[in-house]
Design an enzyme around this catalytic site. Sequence first.
Site, PDB file in Angstrom:
ATOM      1  N   TYR A 196       0.825  -1.208   0.000  1.00 32.21           N
ATOM      2  CA  TYR A 196       0.000   0.000   0.000  1.00 32.21           C
ATOM      3  C   TYR A 196       0.865   1.266   0.000  1.00 32.21           C
ATOM      4  O   TYR A 196       0.459   2.293  -0.516  1.00 32.21           O
ATOM      5  CB  TYR A 196      -0.904   0.041   1.229  1.00 32.21           C
ATOM      6  N   ASP A 226      -1.018  -5.885 -10.716  1.00 34.79           N
ATOM      7  CA  ASP A 226      -2.284  -5.469 -11.331  1.00 34.79           C
ATOM      8  C   ASP A 226      -3.083  -4.553 -10.411  1.00 34.79           C
ATOM      9  O   ASP A 226      -4.293  -4.446 -10.527  1.00 34.79           O
ATOM     10  CB  ASP A 226      -3.135  -6.711 -11.673  1.00 34.79           C
ATOM     11  N   HIS A 307      -7.284 -11.078 -12.076  1.00 36.73           N
ATOM     12  CA  HIS A 307      -7.807 -10.948 -10.714  1.00 36.73           C
ATOM     13  C   HIS A 307      -9.248 -11.489 -10.647  1.00 36.73           C
ATOM     14  O   HIS A 307     -10.110 -10.933  -9.967  1.00 36.73           O
ATOM     15  CB  HIS A 307      -7.776  -9.458 -10.324  1.00 36.73           C
TER      16      HIS A 307
HETATM   17  C1  LIG Z   1     -13.317 -12.362  -2.916  1.00 35.67           C
HETATM   18  C2  LIG Z   1     -11.998 -12.269  -3.626  1.00 35.67           C
HETATM   19  C3  LIG Z   1     -10.959 -11.607  -3.006  1.00 35.67           C
HETATM   20  C4  LIG Z   1      -9.711 -11.530  -3.634  1.00 35.67           C
HETATM   21  N1  LIG Z   1      -8.679 -10.931  -2.983  1.00 35.67           N
HETATM   22  C5  LIG Z   1      -7.456 -10.923  -3.560  1.00 35.67           C
HETATM   23  C6  LIG Z   1      -6.337 -10.361  -2.884  1.00 35.67           C
HETATM   24  O1  LIG Z   1      -6.443  -9.875  -1.751  1.00 35.67           O
HETATM   25  N2  LIG Z   1      -5.134 -10.365  -3.513  1.00 35.67           N
HETATM   26  C7  LIG Z   1      -4.976 -10.912  -4.770  1.00 35.67           C
HETATM   27  O2  LIG Z   1      -3.875 -10.915  -5.305  1.00 35.67           O
HETATM   28  N3  LIG Z   1      -6.015 -11.464  -5.428  1.00 35.67           N
HETATM   29  C8  LIG Z   1      -7.242 -11.485  -4.862  1.00 35.67           C
HETATM   30  N4  LIG Z   1      -8.293 -12.042  -5.531  1.00 35.67           N
HETATM   31  C9  LIG Z   1      -8.068 -12.614  -6.880  1.00 35.67           C
HETATM   32  C10 LIG Z   1      -7.648 -14.089  -6.804  1.00 35.67           C
HETATM   33  O3  LIG Z   1      -6.345 -14.228  -6.311  1.00 35.67           O
HETATM   34  C11 LIG Z   1      -7.706 -14.763  -8.175  1.00 35.67           C
HETATM   35  O4  LIG Z   1      -6.952 -14.011  -9.085  1.00 35.67           O
HETATM   36  C12 LIG Z   1      -9.126 -14.978  -8.699  1.00 35.67           C
HETATM   37  O5  LIG Z   1      -9.994 -15.304  -7.645  1.00 35.67           O
HETATM   38  C13 LIG Z   1      -9.139 -16.091  -9.725  1.00 35.67           C
HETATM   39  O6  LIG Z   1     -10.402 -16.207 -10.309  1.00 35.67           O
HETATM   40  P1  LIG Z   1     -11.503 -17.290  -9.857  1.00 35.67           P
HETATM   41  O7  LIG Z   1     -12.097 -16.763  -8.592  1.00 35.67           O
HETATM   42  O8  LIG Z   1     -12.456 -17.288 -11.002  1.00 35.67           O
HETATM   43  O9  LIG Z   1     -10.813 -18.615  -9.652  1.00 35.67           O
HETATM   44  C14 LIG Z   1      -9.542 -12.117  -4.922  1.00 35.67           C
HETATM   45  C15 LIG Z   1     -10.601 -12.786  -5.529  1.00 35.67           C
HETATM   46  C16 LIG Z   1     -11.818 -12.865  -4.895  1.00 35.67           C
HETATM   47  C17 LIG Z   1     -12.933 -13.612  -5.578  1.00 35.67           C
END
Ligand SMILES: Cc1cc2nc3c(=O)[nH]c(=O)nc-3n(C[C@H](O)[C@H](O)[C@H](O)COP(=O)(O)O)c2cc1C
Length: 444
Positions: A196, A226, A307
């Site tokens: 951050y 990203d 993401h």
């Molecule tokens: C509720 C939620 C919170 C997430 N929080 C983060 C995070 O804090 N950091 C991060 O790098 N990716 C985060 N992601 C992205 C995931 O790491 C990942 O890229 C993504 O969930 C993959 O897609 P899928 O949910 O269709 O498998 C988050 C995804 C979701 C659904």
Amino acid sequence: MRLGHLLKGNDTKRKSNRRIIVIEDDVDDEDEEDEDEEETSEEREERLEKERQDRIKNKPPLSQIFNISDFEFVAKQVLPLGTWGYYSTGSDDEFSLRENHYAFGRIFFRPKCLVDVTKASTESGEIFGATFDAPFYCTAFAGSPMAHPDAEKNLILAAGNEKIPYLVPIQCSYPLDTFMSFAKPGQENFHQVHFYTEEQLKNAPEYFKNIEDNYPNIKAFFINVDLPCLGNREKDSKIRAALDPSVNDGLSLFAAPTIKYLNLTWNDMEKLKNSTKIPIVLKGVLRKEDVLKAAELGLGGCLLSNHGGRQLDFAMPPIEILAQSRKLLRENGIKDEDFKMFIDGGIRRGSDIIKALCLGADAVGLGRPFLYAMASYGQPGVERAMQLLKEEMLRDMKLLGVNSVKELNEDMVDIESLKFKGISSSDILYNSNYTNMPPPPFTK
Ligand SMILES: Cc1cc2nc3c(=O)[nH]c(=O)nc-3n(C[C@H](O)[C@H](O)[C@H](O)COP(=O)(O)O)c2cc1C
């Protein structure tokens, strides 16, 4: 040291939404609308929460869950609406969210027949010195405490029992030492990191050193590239806007448009790489030219990811970028074993995992599937989700005529249609869980 001690906003509140509203497509009869008119809003909230509690009590037993979409179906019924909105949202119009999944439907197999597959195994290849029971991992996500009181503990325990890696998130709700003590002896994992502030970036070498010295089973750092700012998670914002403000307090710890992230550059990445012996993987790369740049910088690998469709809408589906990236790396003399490739987003079946391996991935990540399995059934749900994916993979590998993941290559798939976005045939299971963007609600 607290996991993410570098970071603010890590003290996750463990409370659930008090106020529940009904998703538009769940309201299907007029009598219910008439009934609503006689209810005060408090009574309505109470009734809806009671109905949710009844659904929790009456949810299908785990033995009735046959695939990843079944978990999603149950999670949608048992989670408070605000939580469901936060988990399921994509950004803007959610084209990337949907295409992530549909892109897999545009790849078809070219199976070999008459092959002895009696010894087929899903075991992964070597990934940063580790091997796993299958080449998929539970990816990093914030917000686990809203799914289950034990939060990420469910995930690391399930991953340990199933010998699957967990990408431990920086926004984990446990202190690092407590959390790593849940791992089995020798259990190997990865760690996701984002920043951050400049100060956190400055402290990163110290943070990495602590991990090198004390947690040798963390095999790689996945650093977000990203997150110069948060994507516009409009569905989530719309659902939240209609909820009691106290719900928003809890949710905004994870996602508020006001949260500021540090804008990293290639220079920062070079410094980070030079500050640790642990391989660095870039999380969130979205074009083949950046993959090549990362390889030329001597990084450990790239995770192609938008993401889960939550950042730049219309970013390409990762499986499509993967098909281009391995080719470009090879053309530039970079050997597969010298640079690891991962993808995540929209993966819901063993066959999706196999397609990614055919196109050059070393492993793939799944987020929402394990989040929904945890929300519905806790640790046993996550373990079952992992088992189902392994079972699907093994069956499909046999039907493809291969015995090991090493044999999976581009020759096993037809990707002629991959680039034709938006024309996939419908995936009914997946579509039935998709939540439409809600329109603005009228007051009466
Ligand atoms: C509720 C939620 C919170 C997430 N929080 C983060 C995070 O804090 N950091 C991060 O790098 N990716 C985060 N992601 C992205 C995931 O790491 C990942 O890229 C993504 O969930 C993959 O897609 P899928 O949910 O269709 O498998 C988050 C995804 C979701 C659904």
